[in-house]
Design a protein around this motif. Structure first.
Motif, PDB file in Angstrom:
ATOM      1  N   ASP A 176      40.557  53.408  46.044  1.00 27.58           N
ATOM      2  CA  ASP A 176      40.645  52.920  44.668  1.00 27.58           C
ATOM      3  C   ASP A 176      39.309  52.440  44.098  1.00 27.58           C
ATOM      4  N   PHE A 177      38.250  52.387  44.924  1.00 29.93           N
ATOM      5  CA  PHE A 177      36.907  52.017  44.489  1.00 29.93           C
ATOM      6  C   PHE A 177      36.856  50.600  43.917  1.00 29.93           C
ATOM      7  N   ARG A 178      37.763  49.748  44.406  1.00 28.47           N
ATOM      8  CA  ARG A 178      37.753  48.344  44.006  1.00 28.47           C
ATOM      9  C   ARG A 178      37.285  47.523  45.215  1.00 28.47           C
ATOM     10  N   PRO A 179      36.016  47.151  45.250  1.00 28.85           N
ATOM     11  CA  PRO A 179      35.474  46.460  46.433  1.00 28.85           C
ATOM     12  C   PRO A 179      35.856  44.986  46.467  1.00 28.85           C
ATOM     13  N   VAL A 180      36.871  44.662  47.230  1.00 32.82           N
ATOM     14  CA  VAL A 180      37.351  43.293  47.348  1.00 32.82           C
ATOM     15  C   VAL A 180      37.152  42.838  48.796  1.00 32.82           C
ATOM     16  N   PRO A 191      32.180  53.153  48.823  1.00 33.16           N
ATOM     17  CA  PRO A 191      31.511  54.270  48.143  1.00 33.16           C
ATOM     18  C   PRO A 191      31.363  54.005  46.661  1.00 33.16           C
ATOM     19  N   VAL A 192      30.378  54.643  46.072  1.00 32.65           N
ATOM     20  CA  VAL A 192      30.123  54.544  44.640  1.00 32.65           C
ATOM     21  C   VAL A 192      30.229  55.947  44.048  1.00 32.65           C
ATOM     22  N   VAL A 193      30.963  56.091  42.983  1.00 30.09           N
ATOM     23  CA  VAL A 193      31.156  57.384  42.334  1.00 30.09           C
ATOM     24  C   VAL A 193      30.022  57.640  41.362  1.00 30.09           C
ATOM     25  N   GLY A 194      29.438  58.834  41.425  1.00 29.76           N
ATOM     26  CA  GLY A 194      28.448  59.224  40.436  1.00 29.76           C
ATOM     27  C   GLY A 194      29.124  59.587  39.125  1.00 29.76           C
ATOM     28  N   ILE A 195      28.401  59.532  38.022  1.00 35.98           N
ATOM     29  CA  ILE A 195      28.986  59.792  36.706  1.00 35.98           C
ATOM     30  C   ILE A 195      28.015  60.611  35.862  1.00 35.98           C
ATOM     31  N   ASP A 196      28.527  61.640  35.220  1.00 35.24           N
ATOM     32  CA  ASP A 196      27.820  62.335  34.154  1.00 35.24           C
ATOM     33  C   ASP A 196      28.299  61.682  32.854  1.00 35.24           C
TER      34      ASP A 196
END
Length: 329
Positions: A176-180, A191-196
């Motif tokens: 879920d990319f929620r670092p708790v 992990p960190v998602v890249g973004i265009d």
């Protein structure tokens, strides 16, 4: 996540349709019009029932959005199987989709398992949406991930050894990319998602206009995987351009041998750290000095024993806020 105020009435509706047109034009201009043959069937293996049914449905919504904004004349048919975030169920679903003679398979949002190999050995393209990537994937496997399998665990092990902190590289943030940070840990490596940014804003405008709810990272992951699948299908059915990068809302697919970028992971520390021995406390201080995030557009080049590792320390200062699903453009 760059939320926009909705405008009602004729002007608002016109802008919504304009956004839809922009996505279609943007997709055609950046990736080329996907020339899928009639009857194209796309299989997807999605963690729909666990660990978070809402995220699973968002992944499906993202895939459907990519199909609906696809500029081809015949929309592909989407067949969805639930993995429940279990490797054995994902593997079984891959075999079922191969037996059903789908044209391409998307999966690995939650677990990788043997699904890429099963699909590739059947001669079908496979898109892996997992944050991790196989070092030597079978031919025909495309990967959105930027981190080598087990790399995060290796980084976490080194952090535990040298700093004395209880660091976990296996929490829900990989889905879920929620670092708790929760007990019994002092830090989590996520992990960190890249973004265009341009493609994100176009897709977000279309999605929020159609669904009246946020364009989440789960939606974006489904959208990006489908973008890659449609573009790869086009490649296989037309000539040339096989070496060009595949653009997605999460940035272009990394090359098979591309190293993980320095911001591929984020180390998020608990608000209060335990009392450490002098040697370990010094190591933590050096870690903070070396791996604090660089401001966007800056030319900083951290040096030190941690510099080559693909993570940033975030949340330790106001200049380095934690990257969460709410922090997209």
């Amino acid at each position: 996540m760059g939320r926009r105020q909705r405008q009602h009435g004729p002007v608002g509706r016109a802008r919504a349709w304009l956004a839809i047109g922009m996505v279609a034009v943007g997709a055609a201009g950046a990736a080329g019009a996907v020339q899928a043959a009639p009857g194209l069937t796309i299989g997807a293996i999605v963690p729909r029932s666990w660990p978070n049914a809402a995220d699973g449905e968002d992944i499906v919504a993202g895939m459907q959005l990519a199909i609906k904004t696809w500029p081809g004349s015949v929309a592909p048919r989407l067949v969805i199987h639930d993995s429940g975030c279990r490797a054995e169920r994902a593997d079984a679903a891959a075999r079922e989709l191969v037996a059903a003679k789908v044209d391409v398979v998307l999966g690995s949002w939650c677990v990788i398992g043997q699904a890429p190999r099963i699909v590739a050995e059947a001669g079908l393209p496979y898109v892996s949406a997992h944050p991790e990537r196989l070092q030597r994937p079978p031919a025909g496997v495309l990967q959105l991930g930027r981190i080598e399998v087990y790399q995060a665990e290796q980084v976490a092990a080194r952090l535990r050894q040298e700093t004395g902190l209880r660091v976990s590289a296996r929490t829900a943030c990989w889905m879920d990319f929620r670092p708790v940070v929760r007990e019994p840990y002092d830090a989590v490596l996520c992990p960190v998602v890249g973004i265009d940014a341009g493609r994100w804003q176009q897709a977000e405008a279309t999605f929020t206009a159609a669904h009246r709810r946020p364009f989440t990272w789960a939606v974006a992951r489904g959208y990006a995987a489908m973008e890659a699948a449609l573009a790869q299908t086009r490649r296989l059915r037309t000539t040339g351009r096989a070496n060009e990068p595949l653009p997605t809302v999460l940035g272009p697919l990394p090359a098979a041998d591309a190293p993980a970028p320095r911001d591929a992971l984020q180390l998020v520390l608990a608000p209060r750290l335990p009392k450490l021995a002098a040697r370990e406390a010094a190591a933590v201080q050096q870690l903070l000095q070396t791996k604090a995030c660089c401001a966007p557009g800056s030319a900083c080049a951290p040096t030190g024993p941690w510099a080559e590792l693909p993570f940033e320390v975030r949340g330790a200062s106001a200049a380095c806020p934690v990257r969460t699903p709410g922090a997209a453009p």
